[in-house]
Write a protein that holds these residues in place. Structure first.
Motif: not given
Length: 215
Positions: A16-35
């Motif tokens: 759960l912790v590993r997937f939570t970290a992955l999920n948060l990093v994924f969301l951060l990398t989508t912030i520019p939208m074009v990414t």
């Protein structure tokens, strides 16, 4: 009572912790939208690797794959955005068109929307899983949903179920921010791997190196 890190509960918490970290990093990398395109390709690539080696470092693998998938993912993401924007513009134009003849274009727009949605379901997973040129990725993403129609329906079912939960259960939206996107993508990755294996003929599977979670 002796503490056992290998007990099922602690194994689950570790995942759960590993997937939570992955999920948060994924969301951060989508912030520019074009990414969003590179982020989705990297997420699926990481989860495909996780299915093969469940002890990989998810965040490190994701960041490595985000860089690797960036160029094709960016181009494909922008092209999908343009297609979606054209459909939305067409629907807006149709809504302002007060005529019985407008129903013909509406049917075409609905068909186009379905095609674009199905392409989007497969485009980034295909990029993540197989070593193909960009043009070939699009060709496969356009053809494979119909060849693997049961898989396509299952993928749409997962999306519909997740969206319905988020819509009707507000608390689920909080969970989605924490780890929901990664878990939904993981469920879809299992369906995709099944579809790729069953219907095949998609190209050579990429053979990346893995960063072991215990190293």
């Amino acid at each position: 009572m002796r503490f056992n890190i290998n007990a099922p509960f602690w194994q689950f918490m570790n995942t759960l912790v590993r997937f939570t970290a992955l999920n948060l990093v994924f969301l951060l990398t989508t912030i520019p939208m074009v990414t969003i395109g590179p982020a989705l390709a990297a997420l699926y690539s990481t989860l495909f690797a996780y299915n093969d080696h469940d002890d990989i470092r998810l965040v490190r693998e994701y960041l490595k794959r985000f860089k690797r998938e960036f160029k094709h993912g960016l181009i494909s993401g922008l092209l999908l955005f343009l297609l979606a924007a054209a459909i939305v513009f067409g629907l807006a134009f149709w809504n302002a068109w007060d005529s019985n003849a407008a129903y013909g274009p509406l049917i075409l727009l609905i068909i186009a929307a379905i095609v674009v949605v199905l392409i989007a379901e497969y485009l980034f997973p295909l990029q993540a899983r197989f070593a193909n040129p960009l043009k070939r990725q699009w060709q496969l993403a356009a053809m494979f949903p119909w060849r693997a129609f049961p898989c396509s329906l299952a993928l749409l079912g997962v999306d519909t179920f997740a969206l319905a939960l988020a819509y009707f259960v507000p608390f689920i939206r909080v969970l989605a921010i924490l780890f929901g996107f990664a878990w939904v993508a993981y469920a879809k990755s299992l369906l995709l791997l099944w579809g790729f294996k069953r219907y095949g003929g998609l190209g050579a599977v990429e053979q990346p190196t893995f960063v072991n979670a215990h190293d």
